[in-house]
Design a protein around this motif. Structure first.
Motif, mmCIF file in Angstrom:
data_model
loop_
_atom_site.group_PDB
_atom_site.id
_atom_site.type_symbol
_atom_site.label_atom_id
_atom_site.label_comp_id
_atom_site.label_asym_id
_atom_site.label_seq_id
_atom_site.Cartn_x
_atom_site.Cartn_y
_atom_site.Cartn_z
ATOM 1 N N GLU A 9 10.817 9.162 1.803
ATOM 2 C CA GLU A 9 9.793 9.406 2.816
ATOM 3 C C GLU A 9 8.465 9.777 2.146
ATOM 4 N N ARG A 63 6.847 6.663 0.974
ATOM 5 C CA ARG A 63 6.233 5.945 2.106
ATOM 6 C C ARG A 63 4.907 6.601 2.508
ATOM 7 N N TYR A 64 4.870 7.913 2.537
ATOM 8 C CA TYR A 64 3.630 8.613 2.884
ATOM 9 C C TYR A 64 2.532 8.316 1.863
ATOM 10 N N ALA A 106 2.024 5.695 0.273
ATOM 11 C CA ALA A 106 1.554 4.316 0.406
ATOM 12 C C ALA A 106 0.612 4.116 1.598
ATOM 13 N N THR A 107 0.400 5.162 2.383
ATOM 14 C CA THR A 107 -0.478 5.037 3.544
ATOM 15 C C THR A 107 -1.922 5.368 3.154
ATOM 16 N N SER A 108 -2.824 5.143 4.086
ATOM 17 C CA SER A 108 -4.213 5.552 3.884
ATOM 18 C C SER A 108 -4.514 6.824 4.673
ATOM 19 N N ASP A 109 -3.470 7.453 5.214
ATOM 20 C CA ASP A 109 -3.597 8.674 6.003
ATOM 21 C C ASP A 109 -3.671 9.875 5.059
ATOM 22 N N LYS A 111 -1.013 12.588 5.449
ATOM 23 C CA LYS A 111 0.322 12.189 4.992
ATOM 24 C C LYS A 111 0.390 12.176 3.463
ATOM 25 N N VAL A 112 -0.646 11.680 2.827
ATOM 26 C CA VAL A 112 -0.652 11.634 1.356
ATOM 27 C C VAL A 112 -0.644 13.049 0.800
#
Length: 111
Positions: free
Chosen positions: A14, A17-18, A20-23, A26-27
């Motif tokens: 998880e 996955r976080y 890999a986001t642009s959020d 989350k990163v």
């Protein structure tokens, strides 16, 4: 403003996955979770070093804080990589100086 504790614990997959986001939230959550919970210290260090170079200071700061957690948890870091990364972050953005200083204190205390 009301402060609320949030446990950033994420499973390894998880967290990946976080990352890999642009959020940004989350990163940053993934990086702090990696610093606090990841069982593979080498992977955690390598991953955080990559994100110290991120252009977003919030993400860089989270990676720097996570490096301090990794030092505390594992008692060792590759200082030939960590020190230059921290110094580069400080030069790039003076607003990261406090995070760098805290991480260096953790590194000095626990490694």
């Amino acid at each position: 403003m009301t402060m609320r504790y949030h446990d950033p614990s994420l499973e390894h997959d998880e967290a990946v996955r976080y990352l890999a986001t642009s959020d940004v939230s989350k990163v940053t959550e993934a990086l702090i979770s990696i610093g606090l919970d990841e069982t593979n210290g080498d992977w955690a260090e390598h991953t955080c070093l990559q994100f110290i170079e991120h252009p977003d200071d919030e993400i860089s700061a989270a990676a720097i804080v996570a490096i301090g957690h990794i030092a505390r948890r594992f008692g060792a870091l590759d200082m030939t990589k960590v020190t230059p990364a921290l110094e580069q972050a400080r030069r790039r953005s003076p607003s990261l100086s406090a995070a760098v200083n805290d991480a260096m204190d953790d590194i000095e205390m626990f490694t």
